[in-house]
Design a protein around this motif. Structure first.
Motif, PDB file in Angstrom:
ATOM      1  N   LEU A   1       0.826  -1.209   0.000  1.00 23.37           N
ATOM      2  CA  LEU A   1       0.000   0.000   0.000  1.00 23.37           C
ATOM      3  C   LEU A   1       0.860   1.257   0.000  1.00 23.37           C
ATOM      4  CD1 LEU A   1      -2.826  -1.057   2.496  1.00 23.37           C
ATOM      5  CD2 LEU A   1      -2.882  -1.044  -0.015  1.00 23.37           C
ATOM      6  N   ILE A   2       1.960   1.229   0.733  1.00 28.17           N
ATOM      7  CA  ILE A   2       2.881   2.369   0.719  1.00 28.17           C
ATOM      8  C   ILE A   2       3.484   2.550  -0.665  1.00 28.17           C
ATOM      9  CG2 ILE A   2       5.074   3.240   1.613  1.00 28.17           C
ATOM     10  CD1 ILE A   2       4.405   1.864   4.260  1.00 28.17           C
ATOM     11  N   GLY A   3       3.867   1.439  -1.284  1.00 26.79           N
ATOM     12  CA  GLY A   3       4.409   1.503  -2.633  1.00 26.79           C
ATOM     13  C   GLY A   3       3.406   2.054  -3.630  1.00 26.79           C
ATOM     14  N   CYS A   4       2.143   1.663  -3.485  1.00 21.61           N
ATOM     15  CA  CYS A   4       1.077   2.180  -4.360  1.00 21.61           C
ATOM     16  C   CYS A   4       0.948   3.692  -4.212  1.00 21.61           C
ATOM     17  CB  CYS A   4      -0.256   1.514  -4.026  1.00 21.61           C
ATOM     18  SG  CYS A   4      -0.377  -0.215  -4.501  1.00 21.61           S
ATOM     19  N   LEU A   5       1.000   4.159  -2.973  1.00 18.45           N
ATOM     20  CA  LEU A   5       0.855   5.591  -2.718  1.00 18.45           C
ATOM     21  C   LEU A   5       2.005   6.380  -3.336  1.00 18.45           C
ATOM     22  CD1 LEU A   5      -0.661   7.879  -1.315  1.00 18.45           C
ATOM     23  CD2 LEU A   5       0.663   7.403   0.754  1.00 18.45           C
ATOM     24  N   VAL A   6       3.222   5.868  -3.192  1.00 23.33           N
ATOM     25  CA  VAL A   6       4.387   6.545  -3.777  1.00 23.33           C
ATOM     26  C   VAL A   6       4.253   6.638  -5.296  1.00 23.33           C
ATOM     27  CG1 VAL A   6       6.867   6.364  -4.188  1.00 23.33           C
ATOM     28  CG2 VAL A   6       5.956   5.931  -1.904  1.00 23.33           C
ATOM     29  N   LEU A   7       3.891   5.536  -5.940  1.00 21.13           N
ATOM     30  CA  LEU A   7       3.741   5.529  -7.397  1.00 21.13           C
ATOM     31  C   LEU A   7       2.610   6.446  -7.844  1.00 21.13           C
ATOM     32  CD1 LEU A   7       4.189   1.719  -8.227  1.00 21.13           C
ATOM     33  CD2 LEU A   7       5.866   3.554  -8.432  1.00 21.13           C
ATOM     34  N   LEU A   8       1.520   6.445  -7.091  1.00 22.07           N
ATOM     35  CA  LEU A   8       0.371   7.279  -7.453  1.00 22.07           C
ATOM     36  C   LEU A   8       0.728   8.760  -7.378  1.00 22.07           C
ATOM     37  CD1 LEU A   8      -2.645   7.438  -8.177  1.00 22.07           C
ATOM     38  CD2 LEU A   8      -3.141   7.425  -5.722  1.00 22.07           C
TER      39      LEU A   8
ATOM     40  N   GLY B   1       2.983  10.539 -20.424  1.00 20.56           N
ATOM     41  CA  GLY B   1       2.816   9.093 -20.566  1.00 20.56           C
ATOM     42  C   GLY B   1       3.500   8.332 -19.448  1.00 20.56           C
ATOM     43  N   ALA B   2       4.688   8.804 -19.043  1.00 22.92           N
ATOM     44  CA  ALA B   2       5.387   8.161 -17.933  1.00 22.92           C
ATOM     45  C   ALA B   2       4.614   8.331 -16.637  1.00 22.92           C
ATOM     46  CB  ALA B   2       6.788   8.754 -17.792  1.00 22.92           C
ATOM     47  N   GLY B   3       4.048   9.522 -16.436  1.00 22.23           N
ATOM     48  CA  GLY B   3       3.219   9.741 -15.250  1.00 22.23           C
ATOM     49  C   GLY B   3       2.008   8.835 -15.237  1.00 22.23           C
ATOM     50  N   ALA B   4       1.350   8.712 -16.383  1.00 20.94           N
ATOM     51  CA  ALA B   4       0.178   7.833 -16.474  1.00 20.94           C
ATOM     52  C   ALA B   4       0.572   6.380 -16.231  1.00 20.94           C
ATOM     53  CB  ALA B   4      -0.465   7.978 -17.858  1.00 20.94           C
ATOM     54  N   ALA B   5       1.749   5.988 -16.726  1.00 21.59           N
ATOM     55  CA  ALA B   5       2.214   4.608 -16.516  1.00 21.59           C
ATOM     56  C   ALA B   5       2.423   4.322 -15.034  1.00 21.59           C
ATOM     57  CB  ALA B   5       3.511   4.373 -17.292  1.00 21.59           C
ATOM     58  N   LEU B   6       2.941   5.299 -14.296  1.00 23.55           N
ATOM     59  CA  LEU B   6       3.128   5.120 -12.855  1.00 23.55           C
ATOM     60  C   LEU B   6       1.792   4.962 -12.144  1.00 23.55           C
ATOM     61  CD1 LEU B   6       5.975   7.722 -12.188  1.00 23.55           C
ATOM     62  CD2 LEU B   6       6.174   5.236 -12.070  1.00 23.55           C
ATOM     63  N   VAL B   7       0.795   5.733 -12.569  1.00 23.56           N
ATOM     64  CA  VAL B   7      -0.543   5.610 -11.987  1.00 23.56           C
ATOM     65  C   VAL B   7      -1.120   4.226 -12.267  1.00 23.56           C
ATOM     66  CG1 VAL B   7      -2.924   6.464 -12.073  1.00 23.56           C
ATOM     67  CG2 VAL B   7      -1.022   8.079 -12.082  1.00 23.56           C
ATOM     68  N   VAL B   8      -0.954   3.745 -13.498  1.00 20.24           N
ATOM     69  CA  VAL B   8      -1.440   2.414 -13.862  1.00 20.24           C
ATOM     70  C   VAL B   8      -0.744   1.346 -13.019  1.00 20.24           C
ATOM     71  CG1 VAL B   8      -1.517   0.689 -15.704  1.00 20.24           C
ATOM     72  CG2 VAL B   8      -2.125   3.068 -16.190  1.00 20.24           C
ATOM     73  N   MET B   9       0.574   1.475 -12.843  1.00 16.69           N
ATOM     74  CA  MET B   9       1.307   0.516 -12.014  1.00 16.69           C
ATOM     75  C   MET B   9       0.756   0.498 -10.592  1.00 16.69           C
ATOM     76  SD  MET B   9       5.284   1.163 -13.149  1.00 16.69           S
ATOM     77  CE  MET B   9       5.748   1.196 -14.879  1.00 16.69           C
ATOM     78  N   ALA B  10       0.448   1.682 -10.065  1.00 17.90           N
ATOM     79  CA  ALA B  10      -0.094   1.767  -8.709  1.00 17.90           C
ATOM     80  C   ALA B  10      -1.441   1.072  -8.615  1.00 17.90           C
ATOM     81  CB  ALA B  10      -0.213   3.230  -8.281  1.00 17.90           C
ATOM     82  N   VAL B  11      -2.302   1.291  -9.618  1.00 22.54           N
ATOM     83  CA  VAL B  11      -3.638   0.682  -9.613  1.00 22.54           C
ATOM     84  C   VAL B  11      -3.549  -0.834  -9.754  1.00 22.54           C
ATOM     85  CG1 VAL B  11      -5.821   0.524 -10.869  1.00 22.54           C
ATOM     86  CG2 VAL B  11      -4.758   2.758 -10.501  1.00 22.54           C
ATOM     87  N   VAL B  12      -2.704  -1.303 -10.666  1.00 24.48           N
ATOM     88  CA  VAL B  12      -2.544  -2.746 -10.860  1.00 24.48           C
ATOM     89  C   VAL B  12      -2.016  -3.405  -9.596  1.00 24.48           C
ATOM     90  CG1 VAL B  12      -1.221  -4.504 -12.107  1.00 24.48           C
ATOM     91  CG2 VAL B  12      -2.238  -2.596 -13.364  1.00 24.48           C
ATOM     92  N   LEU B  13      -1.049  -2.772  -8.966  1.00 32.86           N
ATOM     93  CA  LEU B  13      -0.480  -3.308  -7.739  1.00 32.86           C
ATOM     94  C   LEU B  13      -1.536  -3.358  -6.633  1.00 32.86           C
ATOM     95  CD1 LEU B  13       2.096  -4.356  -6.417  1.00 32.86           C
ATOM     96  CD2 LEU B  13       2.698  -1.987  -5.848  1.00 32.86           C
ATOM     97  N   LEU B  14      -2.364  -2.329  -6.567  1.00 35.41           N
ATOM     98  CA  LEU B  14      -3.422  -2.295  -5.556  1.00 35.41           C
ATOM     99  C   LEU B  14      -4.457  -3.398  -5.807  1.00 35.41           C
ATOM    100  CD1 LEU B  14      -4.736  -0.885  -3.149  1.00 35.41           C
ATOM    101  CD2 LEU B  14      -5.891   0.627  -4.771  1.00 35.41           C
ATOM    102  N   LEU B  15      -4.828  -3.590  -7.069  1.00 33.62           N
ATOM    103  CA  LEU B  15      -5.801  -4.642  -7.405  1.00 33.62           C
ATOM    104  C   LEU B  15      -5.246  -6.015  -7.075  1.00 33.62           C
ATOM    105  CD1 LEU B  15      -7.190  -3.297 -10.813  1.00 33.62           C
ATOM    106  CD2 LEU B  15      -8.322  -3.262  -8.570  1.00 33.62           C
ATOM    107  N   GLN B  16      -3.969  -6.228  -7.359  1.00 36.70           N
ATOM    108  CA  GLN B  16      -3.349  -7.495  -7.028  1.00 36.70           C
ATOM    109  C   GLN B  16      -3.344  -7.731  -5.512  1.00 36.70           C
ATOM    110  OE1 GLN B  16       0.528  -7.145  -8.836  1.00 36.70           O
ATOM    111  NE2 GLN B  16      -0.178  -7.879 -10.834  1.00 36.70           N
ATOM    112  N   THR B  17      -3.165  -6.668  -4.754  1.00 35.15           N
ATOM    113  CA  THR B  17      -3.164  -6.784  -3.295  1.00 35.15           C
ATOM    114  C   THR B  17      -4.549  -7.100  -2.768  1.00 35.15           C
ATOM    115  OG1 THR B  17      -1.369  -5.157  -3.181  1.00 35.15           O
ATOM    116  CG2 THR B  17      -2.570  -5.608  -1.156  1.00 35.15           C
ATOM    117  N   VAL B  18      -5.569  -6.472  -3.344  1.00 39.47           N
ATOM    118  CA  VAL B  18      -6.956  -6.712  -2.904  1.00 39.47           C
ATOM    119  C   VAL B  18      -7.369  -8.139  -3.177  1.00 39.47           C
ATOM    120  CG1 VAL B  18      -9.370  -6.081  -3.325  1.00 39.47           C
ATOM    121  CG2 VAL B  18      -7.623  -4.297  -3.170  1.00 39.47           C
ATOM    122  N   GLU B  19      -6.856  -8.726  -4.260  1.00 35.73           N
ATOM    123  CA  GLU B  19      -7.221 -10.097  -4.615  1.00 35.73           C
ATOM    124  C   GLU B  19      -6.593 -11.128  -3.710  1.00 35.73           C
ATOM    125  OE1 GLU B  19      -6.104 -10.497  -8.656  1.00 35.73           O
ATOM    126  OE2 GLU B  19      -7.727  -9.244  -9.447  1.00 35.73           O
ATOM    127  N   LEU B  20      -5.538 -10.752  -2.968  1.00 39.74           N
ATOM    128  CA  LEU B  20      -4.854 -11.709  -2.098  1.00 39.74           C
ATOM    129  C   LEU B  20      -5.744 -12.144  -0.943  1.00 39.74           C
ATOM    130  CD1 LEU B  20      -1.254 -10.158  -1.949  1.00 39.74           C
ATOM    131  CD2 LEU B  20      -2.051 -12.119  -3.283  1.00 39.74           C
TER     132      LEU B  20
END
Length: 210
Positions: free
Chosen positions: A75-82, A191-210
């Motif tokens: 979650l901390i990593g998601c926040l940093v990327l976001l 585009g790089a900023g948007a990619a970081l946001v996408v990485m944060a969202v994907v990481l968060l979704l993967q965490t929620v599925e655990l």
């Protein structure tokens, strides 16, 4: 010993050259500010690289894959990327003209490229997973009671490769910056900023599925 050195050099190259948040942030800052900011992000990320390498070689990185530690760290990593991603999108939409010899808008903790690189690397759950496996593999290859000397040799080779990659990556981004127009600079930055946001969202979704 030569095999150990080559393994450390190779793992350092693979670990750092793989596309991910650190490269994306280096690209975002490098297309705006040039070689210096891109290099600073890369060098900052070495703080996390070194920390996770030591934990991995000591066998402690596997402990951080436990849910009670893994989820908060993710979650901390998601926040940093976001936050970094949103900053990138904002800067691309509202470009600021830097004064001579100065970097654009350095305010805020996450604005400094050195701090950003360190935070991304330290808070990266991918680094935990990587070193939980790689550290065990290296330890297994050296034996259960591996002497301190070979571990130091491996770590030194890994960090040497990592430092060399910092300059290679920053040089590539600086060359790209010189080759593109101001419009494409803003497109790449956004585009790089948007990619970081996408990485944060994907990481968060993967965490929620655990």
């Amino acid at each position: 010993m030569i095999e150990l050195i080559l393994t450390g050099l190779w793992l350092g190259l693979v670990f750092n050259a793989a596309p991910g948040p650190v490269f994306t942030e280096s690209l975002r800052r490098g297309v705006r500010g040039g070689f210096g900011p891109a290099l600073a992000v890369q060098v900052g990320s070495l703080v996390g690289d070194a920390a996770w390498a030591v934990l991995g070689l000591a066998g402690a990185a596997a402990l951080l894959t436990q849910p009670q530690l893994h989820i908060p760290m993710t979650l901390i990593g998601c926040l940093v990327l976001l936050l970094l991603g949103l900053q990138g999108i904002r800067d691309a939409l509202k470009p600021k003209v830097p004064t001579s010899g100065q970097q654009t808008s350095p305010g805020g903790t996450l604005r400094g490229p050195l701090a950003a690189g360190a935070l991304i690397s330290l808070a990266s759950v991918w680094n935990v997973v990587y070193w939980a496996g790689a550290g065990g593999a290296v330890g297994g290859a050296l034996g259960d009671n591996a002497p301190f000397g070979p571990l130091v040799v491996f770590f030194s080779a890994f960090m040497t490769s990592s430092i060399l990659w910092c300059f290679i990556c920053a040089g590539f981004i600086a060359g790209l910056r010189r080759a593109v127009s101001q419009l494409w600079t803003r497109i790449i930055e956004g585009g790089a900023g948007a990619a970081l946001v996408v990485m944060a969202v994907v990481l968060l979704l993967q965490t929620v599925e655990l």
